[in-house]
Write an enzyme that holds these catalytic residues in place. Structure first.
Site, PDB file in Angstrom:
ATOM      1  N   ASP A 190       1.065  -1.213  -0.110  1.00 28.80           N
ATOM      2  CA  ASP A 190      -0.095   0.053  -0.181  1.00 28.80           C
ATOM      3  C   ASP A 190       1.058   1.225   0.185  1.00 28.80           C
ATOM      4  O   ASP A 190       1.647   1.176   0.286  1.00 28.80           O
ATOM      5  CB  ASP A 190      -0.921  -0.223   1.254  1.00 28.80           C
ATOM      6  CG  ASP A 190      -1.476  -1.062   1.544  1.00 28.80           C
ATOM      7  OD1 ASP A 190      -2.317  -1.901  -0.144  1.00 28.80           O
ATOM      8  OD2 ASP A 190      -2.308  -1.345   2.165  1.00 28.80           O
ATOM      9  N   ASP A 204      -7.284  -1.398  -4.612  1.00 25.81           N
ATOM     10  CA  ASP A 204      -8.215  -0.909  -3.684  1.00 25.81           C
ATOM     11  C   ASP A 204      -9.112  -0.156  -4.142  1.00 25.81           C
ATOM     12  O   ASP A 204     -10.109  -0.713  -3.652  1.00 25.81           O
ATOM     13  CB  ASP A 204      -7.866  -1.236  -2.353  1.00 25.81           C
ATOM     14  CG  ASP A 204      -6.830  -2.005  -1.674  1.00 25.81           C
ATOM     15  OD1 ASP A 204      -7.422  -2.860  -1.942  1.00 25.81           O
ATOM     16  OD2 ASP A 204      -5.799  -1.214  -0.781  1.00 25.81           O
TER      17      ASP A 204
END
Length: 242
Positions: A190, A204
């Site tokens: 991330d 995501d």
């Protein structure tokens, strides 16, 4: 006694009389009455054969439950969208790992949006840190379900929505399978950090956008096969009323 020829007393049955002689049928031209014009006897006319009556073509019988064509399948659109989402996510992760990992955060919009690499063992937005294997299995199941739906996919909006979901799921599943610390336990990369919110990646984002689009399509009554279930319900009610 002397009798004249043809008299019944002297008639000999063995001698034919003129009445018993049948004139032969004319074989050539016959002279017409009065003017001497030869007349050819007419040939007998054969009776006309009855015209053949064409048998009526059998009416094609549609099989029970046959449906009208719904257009072209949208599997190609789904695959293209999924591939683009996967490649963009995969490329962005390679870039940020090579350039940003173990470095200070890069400010994009002040302190509100920054880029910084974080290894996430949980689900999207850092949830469920201790359930890495479970989320891996869920991502695999989602991919299988999307592929099953794709076999009857005729709606373009649904193809885009499912393509985003598939591409995002494949992006994060790739991290869980091939990144450390091991297969099915890999940590997802991330790097998009939003102040007071979470740190996430492009996979995501694709999953969230695809999920929102699925919800909107469902509220509008649209089905993946191109039909509208509100119209189908009205048709069923009309049939029951009859």
């Amino acid at each position: 006694m002397i009798s004249t020829q043809g008299s019944p007393q002297t008639r000999d049955d063995s001698v034919p009389t003129p009445a018993d002689v049948v004139a032969p049928a004319p074989t050539g031209d016959v002279t017409g009455p009065g003017d001497g014009t030869p007349v050819r006897p007419e040939a007998p006319v054969a009776p006309e054969a009855p015209e053949a009556v064409a048998a009526p073509a059998p009416n094609p019988v549609e099989p029970a439950g046959a449906e009208e064509p719904k257009g072209r399948r949208r599997i190609g659109v789904l695959l293209v969208v999924a591939l683009l989402a996967f490649l963009i996510d995969f490329g962005s992760k390679l870039l940020v790992v090579a350039r940003l990992e173990n470095h200070s955060a890069i400010k994009v919009i002040g302190d509100v949006v920054t880029f910084q690499v974080i290894r996430n063992s949980g689900a999207a937005f850092g949830m469920g840190q201790a359930l890495t294997v479970v989320f891996t299995m869920i991502a695999s199941a989602v991919i299988v379900v999307i592929w099953r739906i794709a076999r009857r996919l005729y709606s373009l909006p649904w193809a885009i929505a499912l393509g985003l979901l598939l591409g995002g799921a494949l992006g994060n599943l790739t991290d869980r399978l091939f990144r450390s610390p091991g297969v099915f336990r890999g940590h997802v990369v991330d790097f998009i950090s939003v102040q007071h919110f979470a740190v996430f990646n492009l996979a995501d984002s694709a999953i969230v956008c695809g999920g929102i689009l699925v919800v909107l399509l469902s509220f509008r009554g649209s089905n993946p096969d191109g039909t509208v279930h509100q119209q189908a319900d009205k048709g069923e009610q009309a049939d029951k009323g009859e």
